[in-house]
Design an enzyme around this catalytic site. Structure first.
Site, PDB file in Angstrom:
ATOM      1  N   LYS A 172       0.903   1.362 -15.961  1.00 22.70           N
ATOM      2  CA  LYS A 172       0.352   0.196 -15.252  1.00 22.70           C
ATOM      3  C   LYS A 172      -0.349  -0.744 -16.225  1.00 22.70           C
ATOM      4  O   LYS A 172      -0.228  -1.975 -16.124  1.00 22.70           O
ATOM      5  CB  LYS A 172      -0.615   0.665 -14.167  1.00 22.70           C
ATOM      6  CG  LYS A 172       0.084   1.447 -13.053  1.00 22.70           C
ATOM      7  CD  LYS A 172      -0.925   2.187 -12.198  1.00 22.70           C
ATOM      8  CE  LYS A 172      -0.275   2.911 -11.040  1.00 22.70           C
ATOM      9  NZ  LYS A 172      -1.147   3.916 -10.419  1.00 22.70           N
ATOM     10  N   ALA A 174       7.720 -15.635   6.286  1.00 16.90           N
ATOM     11  CA  ALA A 174       8.878 -15.754   5.379  1.00 16.90           C
ATOM     12  C   ALA A 174       9.839 -16.854   5.816  1.00 16.90           C
ATOM     13  O   ALA A 174      10.615 -17.366   5.002  1.00 16.90           O
ATOM     14  CB  ALA A 174       9.613 -14.419   5.315  1.00 16.90           C
TER      15      ALA A 174
HETATM   16  N1  HSE Z   1       0.142   8.315  -8.398  1.00 11.52           N
HETATM   17  C1  HSE Z   1      -0.340   6.980  -8.356  1.00 11.52           C
HETATM   18  C2  HSE Z   1      -1.848   6.973  -8.241  1.00 11.52           C
HETATM   19  C3  HSE Z   1       0.274   6.247  -7.190  1.00 11.52           C
HETATM   20  O1  HSE Z   1      -2.421   8.005  -7.882  1.00 11.52           O
HETATM   21  O2  HSE Z   1      -2.468   5.960  -8.519  1.00 11.52           O
HETATM   22  C4  HSE Z   1      -0.068   4.781  -7.175  1.00 11.52           C
HETATM   23  O3  HSE Z   1       0.526   4.103  -8.230  1.00 11.52           O
END
Ligand code: HSE
Ligand code: NDP
Length: 439
Positions: free
Chosen positions: A205, A33
């Site tokens: 996600k 860094a």
């Molecule tokens: N609860 C999530 C999983 C944690 O099991 O993928 C990681 O994002």
């Protein structure tokens, strides 16, 4: 040069892992860094709980606002989780002119558009590598490494808990609830584990991945979500006999009329690498027009795997502290004023292949009735599997694999099949993706 001071919100699984990784690798991190990175102030709900990490030298509080308002803190790391408090704290940190790092995919998927706009106005960075696929640097790979490509589709096993449950059930015949409890003990599961098993976490996600892949605003509210709780050992076995594995897959695809954004159990040919991603591991397969398919694999959850991504974000933030805010990598990979308005398609307009399992009367003409219904909808059959009736049973299981078709046509076909007198109960439908480069 003076070290950069970090304010940490949350000292749980990921917070504890972050403290440990920053301490253990302090020297290498400083060399990368250009400055040291130290946690100076941290908040948790309780100051009496035993911790995974050594908090010596860190000022501790139960009031997260104290950390966010601390004038000595340069970067706030949000590892509390959830929607509302996290949103308030992150917006307050931004208003205070602090950069933010977060692992909170729920926060980014739901409030990311608002948060990134606020950050851009203040000239600060909000980094979120740990929010998708734990330790896999997938945000960096898509946002920077694949910046020369037109991304066509991506598919991911992006929930570690769900994949761990499916793997243990398949390989060891363990009970769902028992494996989920173990995932919770390991710190993999969300505070509310229905987010994991019903696909909500994966949809958070996937929403983020689709935005940075296609340059669209975050639209979690339009993601289609189906969980793993209805997958039965029977379907896992039939799928394997046909050469497939059942995975909880997030699929985002750009087609002419819009974007498919969907999380559901999916049959994948077992010869694909991604079909063999087991346990808490995650993988994301990205199809770019120039590079072709690329696959990213690694631990999808857990203290230090996730901390690896949090610390990488911290190093990135420290490196850009003095750069012109207009010349940083855009939050959603594309310039904020160049995002596309391609709509997210409703599920009826999605195209995919299917696995169907039904219980049919063991009598002449039944197969013909079913194939006629599929044919009337223009659905081509790829394979049929008929099992012997068990002793004394009048119905036999029939399994069909179909070619790709519109979900709306499959809905019509399933309604008509279920209305046949020779069919008992509901048709089991699991979507199927070949995941080859051209479809
Ligand atoms: N609860 C999530 C999983 C944690 O099991 O993928 C990681 O994002
Ligand atoms: P934990 O539940 O283990 O930790 C949460 C921490 O936040 C705890 O230390 C808790 O305090 C603290 N906290 C909660 N509410 C408050 C509050 N009101 N004031 C002060 N502190 C508070 O969660 P994780 O570490 O597992 O997850 C954190 C984030 O990281 C979530 O967004 C999660 O989705 C994400 N994530 C988690 C991964 C994992 O593998 N666990 C992987 C990738 C992302 P106390 O300890 O005192 O209760």
């Amino acid at each position: 040069m003076k070290p950069v001071k970090v304010g940490l919100l949350g000292l749980g699984t990921v917070g504890g892992g972050t403290v440990n990784v920053l301490r253990r690798n302090a020297e290498e991190i400083t060399r990368r860094a250009g400055r040291g990175i130290v946690i100076s102030h941290a908040a948790a709900r309780s100051l009496d709980k035993p911790r995974l990490c050594d908090t010596t030298g860190i000022r501790l509080t139960t009031d997260p606002n104290e950390v966010v308002d601390d004038p000595g803190v340069d970067v706030v790391v949000e590892l509390i989780g959830g929607y509302d408090l996290a949103r308030e704290l992150v917006l307050r940190a931004i208003a205070n002119g602090k950069h933010v790092v977060t692992a909170n995919k729920a926060l980014i998927a739901k409030y990311g558009n608002e948060i990134f706009a606020a950050a851009s106005r203040q000239g600060v960075v909000v980094a979120f590598e740990a929010a998708v696929a734990g330790g896999i640097p997938i945000i960096k790979a898509i946002r920077e490494g694949l910046a020369g490509n037109r991304i066509e589709w991506l598919a991911g096993i992006i929930n570690g808990t769900g994949n761990f449950i499916l793997t243990e059930m398949r390989d060891k015949g363990r009970e769902f609830a028992d494996v989920l409890a173990e995932a919770q003990r390991f710190g993999y599961a969300e505070a509310d584990p229905t987010f994991d098993v019903e696909g909500i976490d994966a949809a958070h996600k996937l929403t983020i991945l689709a935005s940075i892949a296609f340059g669209i605003p975050l639209q979690f509210e339009h993601a289609y979500t189906e969980g793993i709780t209805r997958i039965t050992p029977t379907d896992v076995t039939y799928a394997e006999q046909l050469g497939y594995r059942i995975k909880h897959l997030g699929m985002a695809r750009r087609v002419e009329s819009g974007i498919e954004l969907r999380v559901h159990p999916t049959l994948i040919p077992e010869r694909r690498l991604i079909a063999n991603v087991d346990g808490v591991m995650n993988a994301v397969l990205v199809q770019g027009d120039a590079v072709g398919p690329t696959l990213y694999y690694g631990a999808g959850a857990g203290a230090e795997a996730t901390a690896s991504a949090v610390v990488a974000d911290l190093v990135d933030v420290v490196r850009v502290l003095t750069t012109d805010p207009n010349n940083r990598v855009p939050h959603l990979a594309f310039q904020a004023d160049a995002l596309s308005d391609l709509p997210i398609l409703p599920m009826e307009q999605v195209q995919t292949a299917y696995y169907l399992r039904l219980q049919a009367e063991d009598s002449p003409g039944v197969l013909a009735d079913i194939t006629r219904i599929l044919g009337d909808q223009g659905i081509s059959i790829e394979a049929v599997l008929q099992k012997e009736p068990s002793e004394g049973q009048s119905h036999v299981p029939l399994i069909f694999l179909t070619q790709r078709t519109l979900e709306a046509k499959m809905n019509g076909a399933i309604d008509a099949i279920e209305a046949l007198e020779c069919i008992s109960g509901q048709v089991v439908r699991i979507r199927l993706e070949h995941l080859d480069s051209h479809r």
